[in-house]
Design a protein around this motif. Structure first.
Motif, PDB file in Angstrom:
ATOM      1  N   LYS A  63       0.829  -1.198   0.000  1.00 29.43           N
ATOM      2  CA  LYS A  63       0.000   0.000   0.000  1.00 29.43           C
ATOM      3  C   LYS A  63       0.872   1.259   0.000  1.00 29.43           C
ATOM      4  CE  LYS A  63      -3.763  -2.096   2.726  1.00 29.43           C
ATOM      5  NZ  LYS A  63      -4.869  -1.938   1.750  1.00 29.43           N
ATOM      6  N   CYS A  64       2.015   1.187   0.674  1.00 29.74           N
ATOM      7  CA  CYS A  64       2.911   2.348   0.752  1.00 29.74           C
ATOM      8  C   CYS A  64       3.210   2.887  -0.634  1.00 29.74           C
ATOM      9  CB  CYS A  64       4.230   1.957   1.410  1.00 29.74           C
ATOM     10  SG  CYS A  64       4.149   1.721   3.184  1.00 29.74           S
ATOM     11  N   ASN A  65       3.232   4.200  -0.735  1.00 31.58           N
ATOM     12  CA  ASN A  65       3.587   4.818  -1.998  1.00 31.58           C
ATOM     13  C   ASN A  65       4.963   4.369  -2.454  1.00 31.58           C
ATOM     14  OD1 ASN A  65       4.988   6.859  -3.679  1.00 31.58           O
ATOM     15  ND2 ASN A  65       3.058   7.993  -3.527  1.00 31.58           N
ATOM     16  N   ARG A  66       5.910   4.369  -1.484  1.00 35.11           N
ATOM     17  CA  ARG A  66       7.293   4.053  -1.837  1.00 35.11           C
ATOM     18  C   ARG A  66       8.020   3.472  -0.639  1.00 35.11           C
ATOM     19  NH1 ARG A  66      10.960   8.351  -5.283  1.00 35.11           N
ATOM     20  NH2 ARG A  66      11.676   6.865  -6.866  1.00 35.11           N
ATOM     21  N   VAL A  67       8.925   2.541  -0.914  1.00 36.38           N
ATOM     22  CA  VAL A  67       9.808   2.013   0.128  1.00 36.38           C
ATOM     23  C   VAL A  67      11.229   2.436  -0.207  1.00 36.38           C
ATOM     24  CG1 VAL A  67       8.356   0.074   0.800  1.00 36.38           C
ATOM     25  CG2 VAL A  67       9.950  -0.213  -1.088  1.00 36.38           C
ATOM     26  N   TRP A  68      11.934   2.884   0.810  1.00 35.14           N
ATOM     27  CA  TRP A  68      13.306   3.330   0.627  1.00 35.14           C
ATOM     28  C   TRP A  68      14.211   2.185   1.075  1.00 35.14           C
ATOM     29  CZ3 TRP A  68      13.431   9.098   2.687  1.00 35.14           C
ATOM     30  CH2 TRP A  68      12.381   9.804   2.077  1.00 35.14           C
ATOM     31  N   LEU A  69      14.778   1.475   0.107  1.00 37.17           N
ATOM     32  CA  LEU A  69      15.549   0.266   0.363  1.00 37.17           C
ATOM     33  C   LEU A  69      16.981   0.599   0.765  1.00 37.17           C
ATOM     34  CD1 LEU A  69      14.539  -2.255  -2.457  1.00 37.17           C
ATOM     35  CD2 LEU A  69      13.541  -1.958  -0.184  1.00 37.17           C
ATOM     36  N   MET A  70      17.374   0.113   1.947  1.00 37.09           N
ATOM     37  CA  MET A  70      18.725   0.328   2.428  1.00 37.09           C
ATOM     38  C   MET A  70      19.634  -0.822   1.982  1.00 37.09           C
ATOM     39  SD  MET A  70      18.566   3.165   4.137  1.00 37.09           S
ATOM     40  CE  MET A  70      17.114   3.853   3.319  1.00 37.09           C
ATOM     41  N   GLY A  71      20.779  -0.472   1.421  1.00 35.18           N
ATOM     42  CA  GLY A  71      21.825  -1.440   1.152  1.00 35.18           C
ATOM     43  C   GLY A  71      22.917  -1.220   2.171  1.00 35.18           C
ATOM     44  N   THR A  72      23.145  -2.195   3.049  1.00 37.49           N
ATOM     45  CA  THR A  72      24.027  -1.960   4.189  1.00 37.49           C
ATOM     46  C   THR A  72      25.466  -2.404   3.971  1.00 37.49           C
ATOM     47  OG1 THR A  72      23.442  -4.081   5.204  1.00 37.49           O
ATOM     48  CG2 THR A  72      22.102  -2.165   5.794  1.00 37.49           C
ATOM     49  N   ARG A  73      25.739  -3.073   2.839  1.00 40.11           N
ATOM     50  CA  ARG A  73      27.107  -3.429   2.449  1.00 40.11           C
ATOM     51  C   ARG A  73      27.073  -3.897   0.999  1.00 40.11           C
ATOM     52  NH1 ARG A  73      28.644  -8.947   5.751  1.00 40.11           N
ATOM     53  NH2 ARG A  73      26.544  -9.798   6.003  1.00 40.11           N
ATOM     54  N   PRO A  74      28.233  -3.972   0.341  1.00 37.75           N
ATOM     55  CA  PRO A  74      28.262  -4.205  -1.109  1.00 37.75           C
ATOM     56  C   PRO A  74      27.497  -5.423  -1.601  1.00 37.75           C
ATOM     57  CG  PRO A  74      30.412  -3.452  -0.386  1.00 37.75           C
ATOM     58  CD  PRO A  74      29.597  -3.651   0.864  1.00 37.75           C
ATOM     59  N   CYS A  75      27.436  -6.511  -0.809  1.00 33.81           N
ATOM     60  CA  CYS A  75      26.724  -7.691  -1.294  1.00 33.81           C
ATOM     61  C   CYS A  75      25.227  -7.458  -1.413  1.00 33.81           C
ATOM     62  CB  CYS A  75      27.018  -8.905  -0.404  1.00 33.81           C
ATOM     63  SG  CYS A  75      26.567  -8.676   1.324  1.00 33.81           S
ATOM     64  N   GLU A  76      24.696  -6.401  -0.775  1.00 34.03           N
ATOM     65  CA  GLU A  76      23.272  -6.077  -0.902  1.00 34.03           C
ATOM     66  C   GLU A  76      22.991  -5.085  -2.019  1.00 34.03           C
ATOM     67  OE1 GLU A  76      21.724  -6.648   3.713  1.00 34.03           O
ATOM     68  OE2 GLU A  76      21.888  -4.647   2.852  1.00 34.03           O
ATOM     69  N   TRP A  77      23.994  -4.348  -2.418  1.00 33.51           N
ATOM     70  CA  TRP A  77      23.765  -3.276  -3.380  1.00 33.51           C
ATOM     71  C   TRP A  77      23.167  -3.730  -4.709  1.00 33.51           C
ATOM     72  CZ3 TRP A  77      29.179  -0.578  -2.496  1.00 33.51           C
ATOM     73  CH2 TRP A  77      29.219  -0.087  -1.184  1.00 33.51           C
ATOM     74  N   PRO A  78      23.604  -4.867  -5.279  1.00 27.06           N
ATOM     75  CA  PRO A  78      22.985  -5.291  -6.545  1.00 27.06           C
ATOM     76  C   PRO A  78      21.478  -5.518  -6.422  1.00 27.06           C
ATOM     77  CG  PRO A  78      25.041  -6.471  -6.203  1.00 27.06           C
ATOM     78  CD  PRO A  78      24.749  -5.747  -4.916  1.00 27.06           C
ATOM     79  N   LEU A  79      21.025  -6.078  -5.294  1.00 31.61           N
ATOM     80  CA  LEU A  79      19.593  -6.310  -5.108  1.00 31.61           C
ATOM     81  C   LEU A  79      18.831  -5.003  -4.958  1.00 31.61           C
ATOM     82  CD1 LEU A  79      19.391  -9.413  -2.723  1.00 31.61           C
ATOM     83  CD2 LEU A  79      18.696  -9.281  -5.121  1.00 31.61           C
ATOM     84  N   VAL A  80      19.436  -4.035  -4.269  1.00 28.20           N
ATOM     85  CA  VAL A  80      18.808  -2.720  -4.168  1.00 28.20           C
ATOM     86  C   VAL A  80      18.671  -2.112  -5.557  1.00 28.20           C
ATOM     87  CG1 VAL A  80      19.101  -0.356  -3.328  1.00 28.20           C
ATOM     88  CG2 VAL A  80      19.629  -2.286  -1.821  1.00 28.20           C
ATOM     89  N   GLU A  81      19.738  -2.181  -6.330  1.00 25.98           N
ATOM     90  CA  GLU A  81      19.725  -1.613  -7.681  1.00 25.98           C
ATOM     91  C   GLU A  81      18.712  -2.319  -8.570  1.00 25.98           C
ATOM     92  OE1 GLU A  81      23.190   0.039 -10.492  1.00 25.98           O
ATOM     93  OE2 GLU A  81      23.306  -2.116 -10.134  1.00 25.98           O
ATOM     94  N   GLN A  82      18.705  -3.645  -8.540  1.00 30.44           N
ATOM     95  CA  GLN A  82      17.756  -4.397  -9.360  1.00 30.44           C
ATOM     96  C   GLN A  82      16.316  -4.073  -8.989  1.00 30.44           C
ATOM     97  OE1 GLN A  82      18.897  -8.550  -8.822  1.00 30.44           O
ATOM     98  NE2 GLN A  82      21.028  -8.062  -9.349  1.00 30.44           N
ATOM     99  N   SER A  83      16.040  -3.945  -7.691  1.00 30.01           N
ATOM    100  CA  SER A  83      14.684  -3.618  -7.249  1.00 30.01           C
ATOM    101  C   SER A  83      14.281  -2.224  -7.691  1.00 30.01           C
ATOM    102  CB  SER A  83      14.600  -3.725  -5.715  1.00 30.01           C
ATOM    103  OG  SER A  83      14.907  -5.027  -5.280  1.00 30.01           O
ATOM    104  N   GLY A  84      15.221  -1.286  -7.608  1.00 30.55           N
ATOM    105  CA  GLY A  84      14.930   0.073  -8.042  1.00 30.55           C
ATOM    106  C   GLY A  84      14.646   0.161  -9.527  1.00 30.55           C
TER     107      GLY A  84
END
Length: 361
Positions: A63-84
């Motif tokens: 329902k939220c208009n937008r979620v602000w996805l936190m990437g807390t270290r490099p191994c998470e960054w690709p998933l943040v980018e792909q989701s964005g």
């Protein structure tokens, strides 16, 4: 805060007061009041959904208009980018190195180079989650993370955020003295706010130079807003010849969110006393997951003290199935503490979130 059950590696830290995400799944139940909320105004300004990769497709059902996805270290960054990239209207991307993982990167320059690449490739992304933690301990050694190294990593990421003019989401636990010292050092050469006499001198000089326009402006604008406009005019334009003063602002990101804010009332007051060109950049976010565990009166006081135009809400969770409920709980907390209706609280936190993201432009 990131979960203690990480996808990236087995060497995850454990927070000494960690709370199970499973408990939250049970704790949150559907509330009929949620149906009356204007969800187009609701942003979950801090969450960790990339920790549950299998649940990421659920983002588009929120329902939220937008979620602000936190990437807390490099191994998470690709998933943040792909989701964005996959959900551009639903996701705001953030990349950073959390203080729990700063020890994994002894070469700060290399870590910052990696971070820069992601931020440059995604120009609408911001920096997060970064910060300082004086309580968390290593999962294996049970030793607290080295604060000096945390400070070096934090300062380097703040510097990068300032250089690229990206907002930041800051984690701060058991370290507000050190955080304030860091901010105060950056404030040293920032232009100070005007005294009442200086503001009155500006008003009179304007009246003498252009009595008609100044008189009209004075009668059609409230005293408070006129003063704010005059203050900003002097600090932005009248100081334009003093490069040393203005260069100090280059050390500051355009917006700074202290997420799941747990600092003292004194810390908040101190931040609000920084020069207005700096204090106006600070936002304070609250989550039911973290802040809901505070004593009721203490929580009410903490929220009520935050300026109305700087308050945000978040889930701070990693499970999209409970994000909407968590944001609603946070919205209720804010509304109750501020004496607002749910509708007013929704509009205010929505406008504040939009303004924070607008600092990216």
């Amino acid at each position: 805060m990131p979960s203690s059950a990480r996808l990236c590696s087995d060497s995850a830290p454990f927070f000494s007061i960690a709370v199970s995400w499973l408990w939250l799944s049970v704790h949150f139940t559907k509330n009929h009041k949620m149906e009356g909320v204007d969800w187009s105004q609701i942003h979950d300004v801090h969450c960790h959904l990339v920790e549950r990769e299998e649940s990421l497709p659920l983002i588009e059902t929120l329902k939220c208009n937008r979620v602000w996805l936190m990437g807390t270290r490099p191994c998470e960054w690709p998933l943040v980018e792909q989701s964005g990239i996959k959900f551009p209207q639903k996701v705001a991307m953030a990349f950073g190195i959390h203080p729990w993982f700063a020890h994994e990167f002894q070469d700060t320059d290399d870590a910052i180079a990696q971070l820069r690449t992601y931020l440059v490739n995604q120009p609408t992304s911001f920096v997060g989650e970064i910060g300082l933690d004086g309580i968390a301990t290593h999962a294996d050694t049970k030793v607290k993370y080295d604060m000096d190294h945390q400070l070096r990593m934090f300062a380097a990421q703040m510097k990068l955020a300032a250089e690229l003019q990206r907002p930041v989401s800051v984690h701060a636990v058991g370290c507000f003295g050190k955080l304030e010292s860091y901010f105060m050092e950056l404030c040293k050469d920032v232009p100070k706010d005007l005294s009442r006499k200086e503001k009155e001198r500006i008003r009179r000089s304007k009246l003498e130079a252009d009595p008609v326009s100044t008189a009209i402006s004075t009668t059609t604008t409230s005293t408070a807003s006129t003063t704010a406009a005059e203050t900003m005019e002097l600090q932005v334009s009248a100081q334009s010849n003093n490069n040393a003063m203005h260069s100090s602002l280059n050390a500051w990101p355009p917006a700074i969110m202290l997420h799941s804010y747990s600092g003292s009332p004194e810390t908040l007051r101190n931040i609000m006393r920084y020069p207005s060109l700096v204090s106006s950049r600070f936002y304070f976010s609250f989550s039911h997951f973290v802040n809901g565990r505070m004593a009721f009166e203490k929580l009410q006081q903490r929220i009520a003290q935050v300026p109305d135009d700087r308050i945000l809400i978040e889930s701070d969770l990693n499970d999209p199935k409970v994000v909407d409920e968590a944001c609603f709980k946070a919205l209720e907390m804010v509304a109750n503490a501020k004496g607002w209706s749910l509708d007013e609280a929704t509009k205010r936190v929505g406008a504040n979130a939009a303004r924070f993201l607008g600092r990216l432009l």
